[in-house]
Design an enzyme around this catalytic site. Structure first.
Site, PDB file in Angstrom:
ATOM      1  N   GLY A 182       0.776  -1.228   0.000  1.00  0.00           N
ATOM      2  CA  GLY A 182       0.000   0.000   0.000  1.00  0.00           C
ATOM      3  C   GLY A 182       0.809   1.281   0.000  1.00  0.00           C
ATOM      4  O   GLY A 182       0.342   2.293   0.471  1.00  0.00           O
ATOM      5  N   CYS A 183       1.998   1.282  -0.512  1.00  0.00           N
ATOM      6  CA  CYS A 183       2.896   2.441  -0.516  1.00  0.00           C
ATOM      7  C   CYS A 183       3.342   2.785   0.912  1.00  0.00           C
ATOM      8  O   CYS A 183       2.583   2.664   1.850  1.00  0.00           O
ATOM      9  CB  CYS A 183       2.283   3.699  -1.134  1.00  0.00           C
ATOM     10  SG  CYS A 183       2.141   3.654  -2.912  1.00  0.00           S
TER      11      CYS A 183
END
Lengths: 244, 372
Positions: free
Chosen positions: B11-12
């Protein structure tokens, strides 16, 4: 049984924990934990795991029985769909705690983040319980379908709200208790606010005594402030939404 | 169906450090922090912004330029792209130093664009007959190269700062650029998990313009309206990634229109109308005005961003906190990251750790510390 988790990748750490428990360890201590994900996920049985440090995301997802003690803060996604067991967090915890939780206990000493207790569910003897000592962010108990969600507001600054907006939005089962005041404008349209009766307070007190023993909060001091009960006005708030 | 298929859960990840007293910190520190969140990305992008790294050229604009292929566009010889760019730069600016950005090829980053840096100044008389400031002129140069010269992309253009980014995990990108050889008072880092657009060197974070830099976890659902709004002010959106708009929105609101940073933050993560209705009159009027005037600058969708500039660092979330964001302090250093563990990895014993409220920026200014 102590494992030094420093610098160990989550996969190896979790394999190690499972191995030790499989071999019969009843008490596992993890030192120097920092950010390792998925600890105790899906774990069954009655082992006790002490985590010294900050465990990574998705701690105790699907957990079914063990007891976890976190001496530190926890991150996001603790107790996702947890079925049984107990988690004590001696610190703060992040967002999305107890998502779809269906049993067991999650006791947090300090503050919790956003979306705590979303869609918790209960059935007969399966009653999931979350008690948070400090404040909570928005969406506390959103779509709550069962279980018990308690927010104590200990140590909050003057004027700081105990919970955020959208509290109990879509709630249709279970019950919440909040120690202090909640602005009805911050609550979902689906909830009502009442004073708890004696029977309800007796049930809550039993949980709070246990919670205080586990987290070190002062029970008598806690009980000096009033609680409110937040309950769903309907078990099917959207039953007529598409059926007019 | 293969039930053993493993989903790639990511998710970054973001990390940022600022020492507001100006003490410089090695790039190896931020590398260590973002590397702990390795699993938040998938190797399709990693990058860093560093401030205070070129004190010997502090009065020059440092242009970092990559000559590379762009998804969906024809590719030519990168040397040709470089020659065309350098001919343009020589005409447009005073280039005092041109050199390759030092890199160390490793097996983790086996191929890379041609990476060059140029320390430049605006020539006397080049703005004659215009109302442009030096900054405006540099922006026009950046827009010209990104938009008009195929296969050439300016990836940073500020003074005494630079961006370092590419396709790979951030720790591998740090090793590739040998960031341990740089020291800066402010660093941001990004671990990318591309969702809507493919990973390419220009599309890695940070996105920069002058000394603004943005690293971002999330999705800008309002990209279309933000893009059209920015195009009206002459910005060219060439990098195929939503985050680019955030950089230009801050440039427009703060540098060009002179809004205080706090007001710009309010414009991009504006309070909900239901909350504005509950405010005292003065606040309500200010919020209403910002929402009405800067409606097209509102960033919709989930985000956590770190926004660096020469004089400070700002971290903030979207209005309902759909992405993680934690901050901490220790002495005169402020830390911000997607996960608390990424902070503790480089600062095991912070004085304070907290999760900022949705839409509430944590703003640090050089020489001052955290400001309201």
């Amino acid at each position: 049984m102590t494992i030094d988790a420093k610098g160990i990748y989550y996969r190896q750490l979790n394999e190690r924990v499972r191995e030790e428990i499989k071999k019969g360890a009843a008490d596992v201590v993890l030192d120097n934990v920092n950010g390792q994900r998925y600890i105790a996920d899906g774990l069954r049985g009655k082992a006790r795991i002490t985590i010294n440090g900050v465990p990574g995301n998705d701690l105790a997802a699907f957990m079914d029985g063990p007891t976890l003690i976190v001496n530190g803060n926890a991150q996001d996604g603790v107790a996702n769909t947890m079925n049984d067991g107990k988690i004590i967090i001696n610190g703060n915890a992040g967002d999305v705690l107890g998502y779809g939780m269906r049993g067991g206990k999650l006791y947090i000493k300090g503050d919790v983040g956003y979306r705590v207790g979303i869609h918790m569910k209960g059935f007969k003897s399966q009653i999931p319980v979350i008690i948070a000592g400090g404040t909570a962010g928005d969406f506390f108990g959103e779509y709550m379908a069962g279980g018990l969600l308690v927010l104590l507001g200990i140590g909050r600054k003057k004027g700081e709200p105990i919970a955020g907006s959208y509290l109990g939005t879509g709630m249709h089962g279970g019950v919440m208790y909040v120690r202090g005041f909640v602005d009805p404008r911050d609550c979902g349209a689906e909830v009502g606010i009442l004073e708890p009766n004696e029977e309800e307070m007796a049930e809550l007190s039993a949980y709070l005594k246990e919670y205080c023993k586990d987290t070190g909060h002062d029970y008598d001091r806690l009980m000096k402030e009033k609680f409110i009960k937040i309950y769903p006005k309907s078990s099917r708030p959207y039953g007529r939404l598409y059926a007019y | 169906m293969d039930h053993w298929w493993e989903k790639d859960i990511s998710g970054c990840g973001l990390s940022g450090i600022i020492n507001w007293d100006g003490k410089r910190i090695s790039g190896s520190v931020i590398r260590k922090s973002v590397a702990l969140m390795h699993d938040r990305g998938n190797g399709q992008g990693g990058g860093f912004a560093a401030y205070g790294i070129y004190p010997e050229h502090k009065d020059h604009y440092a242009l970092h330029i990559m000559f590379t292929e762009e998804p969906g566009k024809p590719t030519r010889d990168f040397e040709d792209a470089m020659k065309e760019t350098e001919a343009y730069l020589d005409k447009a600016l005073a280039v005092d130093l041109a050199e390759d950005i030092p890199v160390k090829v490793t097996e983790k980053i086996p191929s890379h664009p041609l990476l060059r840096r140029y320390f430049v100044k605006v020539k006397q008389g080049s703005r004659k007959g215009t109302a442009m400031t030096e900054d405006d002129y540099i922006v026009s140069v950046v827009m010209h190269i990104n938009d008009r010269i195929d296969n050439a992309f300016v990836f940073s253009s500020g003074k005494n700062m630079g961006a370092f980014k590419g396709v790979g995990f951030p720790e591998d990108i740090a090793d590739f650029f040998m960031l341990e050889n740089y020291e800066g008072h402010t660093w941001t880092a990004h671990n990318r998990f591309p969702t809507n657009t493919q990973g390419w060197w220009g599309g890695a974070h940070p996105f920069t313009l002058l000394d603004w830099s943005i690293v971002h976890n999330g999705e800008i659902s309002s990209y279309g309206i933000n893009k059209r709004y920015l195009e009206m002010f002459g910005y060219k959106l060439a990098l195929l990634t939503d985050t680019e708009v955030v950089t230009y929105v801050f440039d427009l609101l703060v540098r060009r229109q002179g809004l205080p940073i706090s007001a710009a933050c309010m414009a991009v993560a504006a309070p909900f109308w239901k909350d504005i209705d509950r405010m005292e009159e003065a606040d309500r009027e200010a919020c209403e005005a910002i929402r009405m005037v800067y409606g097209p600058a509102l960033l919709n969708g989930p985000f956590a961003i770190l926004f660096g500039h020469g004089k400070g660092l700002i971290g903030m979330n979207d209005r309902i906190k759909l992405r993680p964001f934690v901050a901490a302090t220790k002495g005169k250093t402020v830390y911000m990251a997607s996960e608390e563990s990424a902070i503790r990895e480089i600062c095991p014993d912070p004085k304070e750790v907290w999760a900022p409220r949705a839409g509430q920026p944590v703003a640090v200014e050089m020489g001052k510390g955290i400001v309201d």
